[in-house]
Design a protein around this motif. Structure first.
Motif, PDB file in Angstrom:
ATOM      1  N   THR A  29       0.847  -1.193   0.000  1.00  0.00           N
ATOM      2  CA  THR A  29       0.000   0.000   0.000  1.00  0.00           C
ATOM      3  C   THR A  29       0.874   1.231   0.000  1.00  0.00           C
ATOM      4  O   THR A  29       2.057   1.190   0.343  1.00  0.00           O
ATOM      5  CB  THR A  29      -0.912   0.036   1.243  1.00  0.00           C
ATOM      6  OG1 THR A  29      -0.105   0.043   2.414  1.00  0.00           O
ATOM      7  CG2 THR A  29      -1.864  -1.140   1.254  1.00  0.00           C
ATOM      8  N   ASP A  31       0.889   4.791   1.779  1.00  0.00           N
ATOM      9  CA  ASP A  31       0.293   5.561   2.870  1.00  0.00           C
ATOM     10  C   ASP A  31       0.750   7.004   2.739  1.00  0.00           C
ATOM     11  O   ASP A  31       1.952   7.277   2.738  1.00  0.00           O
ATOM     12  CB  ASP A  31       0.712   5.006   4.219  1.00  0.00           C
ATOM     13  CG  ASP A  31       0.226   3.581   4.441  1.00  0.00           C
ATOM     14  OD1 ASP A  31       0.469   3.051   5.523  1.00  0.00           O
ATOM     15  OD2 ASP A  31      -0.398   3.011   3.520  1.00  0.00           O
ATOM     16  N   VAL A  81      -8.066   2.594  -0.089  1.00  0.00           N
ATOM     17  CA  VAL A  81      -8.300   1.595   0.950  1.00  0.00           C
ATOM     18  C   VAL A  81      -8.883   2.230   2.202  1.00  0.00           C
ATOM     19  O   VAL A  81      -9.831   1.713   2.799  1.00  0.00           O
ATOM     20  CB  VAL A  81      -6.995   0.845   1.285  1.00  0.00           C
ATOM     21  CG1 VAL A  81      -7.222  -0.169   2.411  1.00  0.00           C
ATOM     22  CG2 VAL A  81      -6.439   0.158   0.056  1.00  0.00           C
ATOM     23  N   ALA A  82      -8.321   3.363   2.619  1.00  0.00           N
ATOM     24  CA  ALA A  82      -8.764   4.005   3.853  1.00  0.00           C
ATOM     25  C   ALA A  82      -8.383   5.472   3.817  1.00  0.00           C
ATOM     26  O   ALA A  82      -7.547   5.900   3.011  1.00  0.00           O
ATOM     27  CB  ALA A  82      -8.131   3.320   5.074  1.00  0.00           C
ATOM     28  N   TRP A  93     -10.713   5.472   8.517  1.00  0.00           N
ATOM     29  CA  TRP A  93     -11.983   4.947   8.011  1.00  0.00           C
ATOM     30  C   TRP A  93     -11.650   3.985   6.874  1.00  0.00           C
ATOM     31  O   TRP A  93     -11.292   4.400   5.785  1.00  0.00           O
ATOM     32  CB  TRP A  93     -12.849   6.107   7.526  1.00  0.00           C
ATOM     33  CG  TRP A  93     -14.155   5.709   6.926  1.00  0.00           C
ATOM     34  CD1 TRP A  93     -14.788   4.522   7.035  1.00  0.00           C
ATOM     35  CD2 TRP A  93     -14.994   6.534   6.106  1.00  0.00           C
ATOM     36  NE1 TRP A  93     -15.971   4.526   6.340  1.00  0.00           N
ATOM     37  CE2 TRP A  93     -16.129   5.759   5.767  1.00  0.00           C
ATOM     38  CE3 TRP A  93     -14.909   7.840   5.643  1.00  0.00           C
ATOM     39  CZ2 TRP A  93     -17.151   6.255   4.969  1.00  0.00           C
ATOM     40  CZ3 TRP A  93     -15.929   8.341   4.846  1.00  0.00           C
ATOM     41  CH2 TRP A  93     -17.042   7.559   4.519  1.00  0.00           C
ATOM     42  N   PHE A  94     -11.745   2.692   7.122  1.00  0.00           N
ATOM     43  CA  PHE A  94     -11.458   1.681   6.114  1.00  0.00           C
ATOM     44  C   PHE A  94     -12.709   1.443   5.270  1.00  0.00           C
ATOM     45  O   PHE A  94     -13.800   1.224   5.798  1.00  0.00           O
ATOM     46  CB  PHE A  94     -10.990   0.379   6.774  1.00  0.00           C
ATOM     47  CG  PHE A  94      -9.597   0.457   7.319  1.00  0.00           C
ATOM     48  CD1 PHE A  94      -8.507   0.128   6.526  1.00  0.00           C
ATOM     49  CD2 PHE A  94      -9.377   0.890   8.622  1.00  0.00           C
ATOM     50  CE1 PHE A  94      -7.220   0.205   7.020  1.00  0.00           C
ATOM     51  CE2 PHE A  94      -8.090   0.976   9.129  1.00  0.00           C
ATOM     52  CZ  PHE A  94      -6.999   0.640   8.329  1.00  0.00           C
ATOM     53  N   ASP A  96     -15.222  -0.429   2.632  1.00  0.00           N
ATOM     54  CA  ASP A  96     -15.604  -1.793   2.256  1.00  0.00           C
ATOM     55  C   ASP A  96     -16.496  -1.835   1.023  1.00  0.00           C
ATOM     56  O   ASP A  96     -17.015  -2.898   0.663  1.00  0.00           O
ATOM     57  CB  ASP A  96     -16.295  -2.489   3.429  1.00  0.00           C
ATOM     58  CG  ASP A  96     -17.547  -1.744   3.899  1.00  0.00           C
ATOM     59  OD1 ASP A  96     -17.953  -0.772   3.225  1.00  0.00           O
ATOM     60  OD2 ASP A  96     -18.112  -2.121   4.942  1.00  0.00           O
TER      61      ASP A  96
END
Length: 225
Positions: A29, A31, A81-82, A93-94, A96
């Motif tokens: 990922t 970040d 992703v978040a 906050w992930f 979905d």
């Protein structure tokens, strides 16, 4: 576990992290910790349903040229992703797939936090072909519409029907009669608004002259004694 760059209001740092057990780019990922003002203008996002098994995903469609995000390797096609929780400072906050795209955009635009954390998949997993399958591009939609418009339609004459003459539409039918068309007097035959005006113009002086002539010596010009 993913490594997290220290928070900073002035600079953005990108850290690639991956699972310890799987040493592949599929689990990596990116970040980012960006100043909130920069995060608001650095990205464009969209949402599509990739397939029935995976469901809807939010992904990057544009990255500002020369931005810290571009330098960190964020490119169109990567999934979001978040991101920073807009309510609880310090939480993530992930996503979905059940989130509305408008809510995700508002979380970036309306947050009062000085910095914003965003986590992207480093792999480009959303391609143009996948987007085209999920959503026809505007060009194809226009071509389909043009083909429909080019389809000839039979006219009433070709079908054997006579086209009715055009009917004049009037707003206030109660203002129309045989002698009146709205506020215009049309009359019958010779008499209309113009002829009535001429008749009044001629008749009034004539009547005045006739009355004056017949009334001389009776109504006026009488001897005093």
């Amino acid at each position: 576990a993913a490594l997290r760059a220290p928070r900073s209001k002035r600079a953005a740092r990108a850290v690639r992290s991956r699972a310890a057990e799987v040493d592949t780019l599929e689990n990596a990922t990116i970040d980012l910790i960006l100043p909130t003002d920069e995060a608001r203008v650095s990205f464009q996002f969209d949402k599509i349903v990739v397939n029935d098994q995976e469901g809807p995903v939010i992904f990057v469609t544009g990255v500002a040229l020369g931005s810290a995000a571009e330098a960190a390797g964020v490119v169109p096609g990567q999934r979001l992703v978040a991101l920073s929780d807009p309510v609880n400072d310090g939480d993530l906050w992930f996503l979905d797939g059940t989130e509305r795209l408008a809510f995700v955009l508002d979380a970036i635009r309306s947050t009062r936090q000085y910095s914003c954390t965003l986590i992207f998949e480093s792999e480009v997993s959303i391609t143009k072909e996948m987007v085209d399958r999920a959503r026809p591009p505007p060009k194809e939609e226009k071509e389909q519409g043009a083909q429909k418009q080019q389809t000839p339609r039979a006219t009433p004459e070709q079908l054997g029907f006579e086209r009715p003459p055009p009917v004049e539409r009037r707003e206030r039918e109660d203002l129309y009669s045989d002698k009146w068309a709205g506020d215009e007097y049309v009359g019958d035959g010779f008499w209309n608004e113009l002829t009535v005006g001429i008749a009044i113009f001629v008749a009034v002086p004539g009547i005045i002259t006739l009355v004056a002539t017949l009334g001389r010596g009776t109504l006026w010009d009488k001897p005093m004694f």
